[in-house]
Design a protein around this motif. Sequence first.
Motif, PDB file in Angstrom:
ATOM      1  N   LYS A  19       0.843  -1.195   0.000  1.00  0.00           N
ATOM      2  CA  LYS A  19       0.000   0.000   0.000  1.00  0.00           C
ATOM      3  C   LYS A  19       0.881   1.249   0.000  1.00  0.00           C
ATOM      4  CE  LYS A  19      -4.518   0.729   1.811  1.00  0.00           C
ATOM      5  NZ  LYS A  19      -5.486   0.108   2.670  1.00  0.00           N
ATOM      6  N   ALA A  59       3.990   0.375  -3.839  1.00  0.00           N
ATOM      7  CA  ALA A  59       3.723  -0.713  -4.773  1.00  0.00           C
ATOM      8  C   ALA A  59       4.607  -0.573  -6.010  1.00  0.00           C
ATOM      9  CB  ALA A  59       2.257  -0.690  -5.193  1.00  0.00           C
ATOM     10  N   LYS A 100       5.589  -0.511  -9.907  1.00  0.00           N
ATOM     11  CA  LYS A 100       4.805  -0.002 -11.042  1.00  0.00           C
ATOM     12  C   LYS A 100       4.009  -1.090 -11.757  1.00  0.00           C
ATOM     13  CE  LYS A 100       7.183   4.254 -12.433  1.00  0.00           C
ATOM     14  NZ  LYS A 100       7.094   4.770 -11.097  1.00  0.00           N
ATOM     15  N   LEU A 153       2.762  -3.849 -10.483  1.00  0.00           N
ATOM     16  CA  LEU A 153       2.110  -4.721  -9.497  1.00  0.00           C
ATOM     17  C   LEU A 153       0.894  -5.460 -10.071  1.00  0.00           C
ATOM     18  CD1 LEU A 153       1.948  -5.827  -6.591  1.00  0.00           C
ATOM     19  CD2 LEU A 153       0.467  -3.892  -6.043  1.00  0.00           C
ATOM     20  N   ASP A 154       0.032  -4.750 -10.798  1.00  0.00           N
ATOM     21  CA  ASP A 154      -1.169  -5.388 -11.350  1.00  0.00           C
ATOM     22  C   ASP A 154      -0.808  -6.564 -12.252  1.00  0.00           C
ATOM     23  OD1 ASP A 154      -2.785  -3.623  -9.988  1.00  0.00           O
ATOM     24  OD2 ASP A 154      -3.193  -2.347 -11.721  1.00  0.00           O
ATOM     25  N   ARG A 191      -7.486  -8.932  -8.623  1.00  0.00           N
ATOM     26  CA  ARG A 191      -7.920  -7.539  -8.641  1.00  0.00           C
ATOM     27  C   ARG A 191      -6.782  -6.592  -9.002  1.00  0.00           C
ATOM     28  NH1 ARG A 191     -12.150  -5.737  -4.693  1.00  0.00           N
ATOM     29  NH2 ARG A 191     -11.094  -3.747  -4.870  1.00  0.00           N
ATOM     30  N   LYS A 192      -7.124  -5.521  -9.675  1.00  0.00           N
ATOM     31  CA  LYS A 192      -6.160  -4.441  -9.862  1.00  0.00           C
ATOM     32  C   LYS A 192      -6.072  -3.713  -8.518  1.00  0.00           C
ATOM     33  CE  LYS A 192      -6.679  -3.397 -14.826  1.00  0.00           C
ATOM     34  NZ  LYS A 192      -6.226  -4.705 -15.194  1.00  0.00           N
ATOM     35  N   LYS A 193      -4.935  -3.118  -8.242  1.00  0.00           N
ATOM     36  CA  LYS A 193      -4.714  -2.400  -6.973  1.00  0.00           C
ATOM     37  C   LYS A 193      -5.081  -3.285  -5.783  1.00  0.00           C
ATOM     38  CE  LYS A 193      -5.287   2.107  -9.050  1.00  0.00           C
ATOM     39  NZ  LYS A 193      -6.233   3.131  -9.436  1.00  0.00           N
ATOM     40  N   TYR A 218      -3.735  -3.929  -3.125  1.00  0.00           N
ATOM     41  CA  TYR A 218      -3.501  -3.339  -1.805  1.00  0.00           C
ATOM     42  C   TYR A 218      -4.727  -2.619  -1.244  1.00  0.00           C
ATOM     43  CZ  TYR A 218      -2.564   0.530  -4.962  1.00  0.00           C
ATOM     44  OH  TYR A 218      -2.668   1.446  -5.963  1.00  0.00           O
ATOM     45  N   GLN A 219      -5.735  -2.373  -2.091  1.00  0.00           N
ATOM     46  CA  GLN A 219      -6.949  -1.705  -1.609  1.00  0.00           C
ATOM     47  C   GLN A 219      -7.851  -2.665  -0.819  1.00  0.00           C
ATOM     48  OE1 GLN A 219      -8.638  -0.046  -5.212  1.00  0.00           O
ATOM     49  NE2 GLN A 219      -7.483   1.845  -4.983  1.00  0.00           N
ATOM     50  N   ASN A 262      -6.517  -5.245   1.307  1.00  0.00           N
ATOM     51  CA  ASN A 262      -5.627  -6.012   2.189  1.00  0.00           C
ATOM     52  C   ASN A 262      -6.375  -6.765   3.283  1.00  0.00           C
ATOM     53  OD1 ASN A 262      -3.420  -5.218   0.746  1.00  0.00           O
ATOM     54  ND2 ASN A 262      -2.678  -3.742   2.248  1.00  0.00           N
TER      55      ASN A 262
END
Length: 165
Positions: A30, A33, A35, A37-38, A134-136, A138-139, A141
């Motif tokens: 979070k 991350a 670049k 990561l996705d 999922r994309k992102k 870390y949203q 967690n």
Amino acid sequence: MVQVQIDIEHYKQLAQQKQGEHRKFLAGLKKKAPKDLDKIVQQVHQEVFEEIDCTACANCCKSLGPLFTEADITRIAKHFRMKLPVFEDLYLKVDEDGDKVFQAMPCPFLGEDNLCSIYDVRPKACREFPHTDRKKIYQINHLTIKNTLTCPAAYLFVEKLKERL
């Protein structure tokens, strides 16, 4: 193909032991991350599901009730050629959060072979579980950590993601 049973309890114990470590790792994503990561998340998700056969487990279907959206209810009731109120009376209740969920678990549509009898029209929550693509990432967690306790694939996902990063 011979189906190998998944030791759900073993994975749950591993997940419990590593909760702190996993929480710290995901919190780090979070903050900073990578670049790509996705892209990495998609690759790891893919790898995990080449390794894990959900039908050898189905723990989510046995223990976690999905939240039903109005679209889910309409689609599934139509599949059964039932009127919406009849479907809801038969299978659903409203929980303490005001969400529509199953009256009881395990899922009434789960067969003894761990296959879903309504797979093609299953709820959105079931289609997306365990949310490891999922994309992102870390949203969510908190959800990922929670899912590691139920889903061996979610546990392996976090472990492989840690190795990769």
